[in-house]
Scaffold this motif. Structure first.
Motif, mmCIF file in Angstrom:
data_model
loop_
_atom_site.group_PDB
_atom_site.id
_atom_site.type_symbol
_atom_site.label_atom_id
_atom_site.label_comp_id
_atom_site.label_asym_id
_atom_site.label_seq_id
_atom_site.Cartn_x
_atom_site.Cartn_y
_atom_site.Cartn_z
ATOM 1 N N LEU A 97 0.839 -1.199 0.000
ATOM 2 C CA LEU A 97 0.000 0.000 0.000
ATOM 3 C C LEU A 97 0.874 1.249 0.000
ATOM 4 O O LEU A 97 0.633 2.194 -0.766
ATOM 5 C CB LEU A 97 -0.923 -0.034 1.220
ATOM 6 N N ARG A 98 1.907 1.253 0.850
ATOM 7 C CA ARG A 98 2.814 2.406 0.882
ATOM 8 C C ARG A 98 3.591 2.525 -0.427
ATOM 9 O O ARG A 98 3.843 3.636 -0.914
ATOM 10 C CB ARG A 98 3.781 2.305 2.069
ATOM 11 N N GLU A 99 3.994 1.382 -1.007
ATOM 12 C CA GLU A 99 4.704 1.420 -2.290
ATOM 13 C C GLU A 99 3.847 2.116 -3.343
ATOM 14 O O GLU A 99 4.353 2.916 -4.130
ATOM 15 C CB GLU A 99 5.041 -0.007 -2.738
ATOM 16 N N SER A 100 2.545 1.794 -3.365
ATOM 17 C CA SER A 100 1.645 2.466 -4.305
ATOM 18 C C SER A 100 1.568 3.955 -4.010
ATOM 19 O O SER A 100 1.569 4.790 -4.920
ATOM 20 C CB SER A 100 0.240 1.845 -4.224
ATOM 21 N N TYR A 101 1.525 4.273 -2.741
ATOM 22 C CA TYR A 101 1.361 5.677 -2.327
ATOM 23 C C TYR A 101 2.567 6.522 -2.709
ATOM 24 O O TYR A 101 2.421 7.703 -3.060
ATOM 25 C CB TYR A 101 1.130 5.713 -0.822
ATOM 26 N N TRP A 102 3.766 5.932 -2.661
ATOM 27 C CA TRP A 102 4.953 6.711 -3.019
ATOM 28 C C TRP A 102 5.042 6.956 -4.526
ATOM 29 O O TRP A 102 5.812 7.793 -4.962
ATOM 30 C CB TRP A 102 6.225 6.025 -2.514
ATOM 31 N N ASN A 103 4.268 6.233 -5.320
ATOM 32 C CA ASN A 103 4.102 6.541 -6.742
ATOM 33 C C ASN A 103 5.443 6.668 -7.466
ATOM 34 O O ASN A 103 5.749 7.687 -8.087
ATOM 35 C CB ASN A 103 3.286 7.842 -6.897
ATOM 36 N N PHE A 104 6.247 5.614 -7.391
ATOM 37 C CA PHE A 104 7.561 5.634 -8.041
ATOM 38 C C PHE A 104 7.467 5.777 -9.567
ATOM 39 O O PHE A 104 8.413 6.227 -10.209
ATOM 40 C CB PHE A 104 8.328 4.354 -7.704
ATOM 41 N N ASP B 212 5.444 7.758 -11.139
ATOM 42 C CA ASP B 212 4.929 9.092 -11.490
ATOM 43 C C ASP B 212 3.610 9.010 -12.253
ATOM 44 O O ASP B 212 3.378 9.722 -13.235
ATOM 45 C CB ASP B 212 5.958 9.873 -12.318
ATOM 46 N N ALA B 213 2.732 8.136 -11.785
ATOM 47 C CA ALA B 213 1.402 8.037 -12.387
ATOM 48 C C ALA B 213 0.566 9.250 -11.994
ATOM 49 O O ALA B 213 0.867 9.929 -11.000
ATOM 50 C CB ALA B 213 0.717 6.753 -11.915
ATOM 51 N N PRO B 214 -0.485 9.556 -12.747
ATOM 52 C CA PRO B 214 -1.386 10.640 -12.331
ATOM 53 C C PRO B 214 -1.934 10.368 -10.936
ATOM 54 O O PRO B 214 -2.210 9.214 -10.570
ATOM 55 C CB PRO B 214 -2.497 10.588 -13.383
ATOM 56 N N ARG B 215 -2.095 11.432 -10.169
ATOM 57 C CA ARG B 215 -2.550 11.258 -8.791
ATOM 58 C C ARG B 215 -3.883 10.519 -8.745
ATOM 59 O O ARG B 215 -4.120 9.705 -7.837
ATOM 60 C CB ARG B 215 -2.686 12.616 -8.109
ATOM 61 N N SER B 216 -4.765 10.775 -9.691
ATOM 62 C CA SER B 216 -6.067 10.108 -9.693
ATOM 63 C C SER B 216 -5.921 8.589 -9.757
ATOM 64 O O SER B 216 -6.697 7.855 -9.137
ATOM 65 C CB SER B 216 -6.911 10.604 -10.876
ATOM 66 N N GLU B 217 -4.921 8.105 -10.491
ATOM 67 C CA GLU B 217 -4.701 6.657 -10.586
ATOM 68 C C GLU B 217 -4.195 6.095 -9.262
ATOM 69 O O GLU B 217 -4.582 4.983 -8.859
ATOM 70 C CB GLU B 217 -3.704 6.348 -11.705
ATOM 71 N N VAL B 218 -3.305 6.823 -8.604
ATOM 72 C CA VAL B 218 -2.784 6.376 -7.309
ATOM 73 C C VAL B 218 -3.928 6.266 -6.301
ATOM 74 O O VAL B 218 -4.073 5.257 -5.598
ATOM 75 C CB VAL B 218 -1.709 7.342 -6.792
ATOM 76 N N LEU B 219 -4.757 7.293 -6.232
ATOM 77 C CA LEU B 219 -5.858 7.290 -5.272
ATOM 78 C C LEU B 219 -6.896 6.228 -5.620
ATOM 79 O O LEU B 219 -7.468 5.601 -4.722
ATOM 80 C CB LEU B 219 -6.503 8.682 -5.227
ATOM 81 N N ALA B 220 -7.111 5.987 -6.909
ATOM 82 C CA ALA B 220 -8.056 4.944 -7.317
ATOM 83 C C ALA B 220 -7.560 3.573 -6.885
ATOM 84 O O ALA B 220 -8.355 2.702 -6.500
ATOM 85 C CB ALA B 220 -8.266 4.990 -8.833
ATOM 86 N N ALA B 221 -6.236 3.351 -6.929
ATOM 87 C CA ALA B 221 -5.675 2.070 -6.499
ATOM 88 C C ALA B 221 -5.786 1.899 -4.986
ATOM 89 O O ALA B 221 -5.938 0.787 -4.475
ATOM 90 C CB ALA B 221 -4.218 1.970 -6.937
ATOM 91 N N LEU B 222 -5.706 3.011 -4.247
ATOM 92 C CA LEU B 222 -5.774 2.950 -2.786
ATOM 93 C C LEU B 222 -7.207 2.850 -2.272
ATOM 94 O O LEU B 222 -7.435 2.311 -1.182
ATOM 95 C CB LEU B 222 -5.121 4.192 -2.175
ATOM 96 N N ALA B 223 -8.161 3.351 -3.028
ATOM 97 C CA ALA B 223 -9.544 3.474 -2.548
ATOM 98 C C ALA B 223 -10.138 2.169 -2.020
ATOM 99 O O ALA B 223 -10.801 2.175 -0.969
ATOM 100 C CB ALA B 223 -10.426 4.059 -3.646
ATOM 101 N N PRO B 224 -9.932 0.999 -2.676
ATOM 102 C CA PRO B 224 -10.525 -0.230 -2.135
ATOM 103 C C PRO B 224 -9.822 -0.751 -0.879
ATOM 104 O O PRO B 224 -10.312 -1.692 -0.261
ATOM 105 C CB PRO B 224 -10.364 -1.236 -3.295
ATOM 106 N N GLN B 225 -8.683 -0.144 -0.527
ATOM 107 C CA GLN B 225 -7.867 -0.699 0.548
ATOM 108 C C GLN B 225 -7.995 0.034 1.874
ATOM 109 O O GLN B 225 -7.600 -0.502 2.913
ATOM 110 C CB GLN B 225 -6.388 -0.690 0.125
ATOM 111 N N VAL B 226 -8.512 1.255 1.847
ATOM 112 C CA VAL B 226 -8.558 2.059 3.067
ATOM 113 C C VAL B 226 -9.950 2.669 3.236
ATOM 114 O O VAL B 226 -10.664 2.885 2.260
ATOM 115 C CB VAL B 226 -7.497 3.186 3.041
ATOM 116 N N PRO B 227 -10.347 2.955 4.496
ATOM 117 C CA PRO B 227 -11.626 3.646 4.710
ATOM 118 C C PRO B 227 -11.628 5.006 4.019
ATOM 119 O O PRO B 227 -10.569 5.644 3.866
ATOM 120 C CB PRO B 227 -11.695 3.791 6.232
ATOM 121 N N ALA B 228 -12.791 5.467 3.618
ATOM 122 C CA ALA B 228 -12.904 6.719 2.861
ATOM 123 C C ALA B 228 -12.266 7.910 3.585
ATOM 124 O O ALA B 228 -11.561 8.714 2.947
ATOM 125 C CB ALA B 228 -14.374 6.994 2.542
#
Length: 357
Positions: free
Chosen positions: A145-152, A154-170
């Motif tokens: 989850l943290r690896e996705s968050y650090w966005n190595f 350089d994906a668009p922020r919307s893609e990073v947040l979309a990947a995290l959305a199913p994993q954490v409370p809103a």
């Protein structure tokens, strides 16, 4: 007093770093709330400086926990911070002390968790508490989850947040999104990338390297010699002067060399030898994000002098400074890796000085 007929525990305890709080943690908490009247969430790695493995303060993590709960649940959930200590007995005692401060005398306590890997062995260190060992509740893991968050990538922020959305409370996702706009996020992302590159450089080694280092706890006239790190990892954090042992160094030679390079301390080798109180090894497997690092800490006491020896930062140190011991506890959250606990242990073991924390 008539014993309660209710077999359920009064308090359930959930222990972790929760970096960040994710849906797997939420499932465990809901299970704990179903089992007990009150729940205590023990927030580990408290009071440490931010790093890519522990980017969020205990206060931020406590806010994540509370934000994910319904109002009726919030009054039943209490968050407490506990330091790592890098000493299991001391850590267990600290957890017990923190929990007992919130639990009525004689009340039943249950420890909630699941055996994921070697990091779950702590679940067996609390005799007297009922162990509620639960199956893994969802395929959630803080490391990827943290690896996705650090966005190595350089994906668009919307893609990073979309990947995290199913994993954490809103509400946690909202926090993570806001935190991406802070200087702390930029600093942790840069440090995470540096450590990733560092680890990749060892990929062709036949086995994981064990790093051998030296550090110096130097005391003089009620002061401790510290450096401010000039480079990542830990840029800007306070640390003990020290570094890696070079191929032709003895440990003593490495310690003298690092003191000279990082502090230019105006004390010669003979005086340092006379001031040496002893050497202590710190080898906790998780003490450094760079890898398995075993350090040999040389403890010096120069006694009381009319003047503190002159020092000046150099090499990897942006600054060298004599810090009054009374000010050291206030710097705990700005210390690199486990250096605060190293200082604490050495002061207690060699100098009978206990830092108030």
């Amino acid at each position: 007093m008539i014993p309660s007929a209710d077999p359920s525990p009064h308090t359930a305890v959930l222990i972790g770093r929760f970096q960040p709080w994710h849906n797997g943690h939420m499932a465990l908490l809901q299970a704990a709330l179903a089992q007990a009247r009150e729940v205590i969430v023990v927030l580990g790695s408290a009071h440490q400086a931010r790093n890519p493995k522990n980017p969020f303060t205990w206060q931020e993590r406590a806010a994540m926990v509370q934000s994910a709960l319904a109002p009726a649940e919030r009054v039943r959930v209490h968050c407490i911070p506990v330091r790592d200590h890098y000493d299991e007995e001391r850590w267990v005692a600290a957890v017990r002390q923190g929990v007992q401060a919130l639990v009525p005398a004689g009340a039943a306590v249950a420890l909630v968790g699941h055996f994921k890997d070697h990091s779950s062995s702590y679940l067996q260190r609390f005799p007297g508490w009922t162990l509620l060992s639960l199956p893994r509740l969802g395929a959630f893991d803080g490391t990827p989850l943290r690896e996705s968050y650090w966005n190595f990538d350089d994906a668009p922020r919307s893609e990073v947040l979309a990947a995290l959305a199913p994993q954490v409370p809103a509400p946690v996702l909202d926090f993570l999104q806001s935190w991406m706009d802070t200087p702390d996020y930029d600093a942790m992302r840069e440090e995470a990338a540096m450590l990733r590159s560092y680890h990749a450089s060892w990929a062709s080694a036949p086995y994981p390297p064990v790093l051998v280092t030296v550090d110096a706890v130097m005391l003089c006239n009620g002061h401790l010699l510290l450096i401010e790190r000039g480079h990542a990892p830990g840029k800007g954090l306070w640390a003990l002067p020290g570094g890696f042992v070079e191929p032709r160094d003895t440990l003593w030679q490495a310690c003298l060399r690092e003191l000279e390079e990082e502090t230019a301390c105006a004390v010669d080798a003979a005086m340092l030898a006379a001031a040496l109180q002893g050497v202590r090894v710190f080898d906790h497997p998780d003490r450094s994000l760079r890898g398995r690092a075993i350090t040999h800490v040389h403890v010096f006491d120069l006694g009381n002098r009319a003047q503190l020896p002159a020092v000046q930062g150099g090499d990897d140190a942006a600054l060298a400074r004599w810090v009054p011991l009374a000010q050291v506890p206030a710097l705990e959250t700005r210390f690199f890796e486990d250096h605060f606990h190293v200082v604490q242990s050495c002061l207690e073991g060699f100098c009978a000085i206990r830092l108030p924390v």
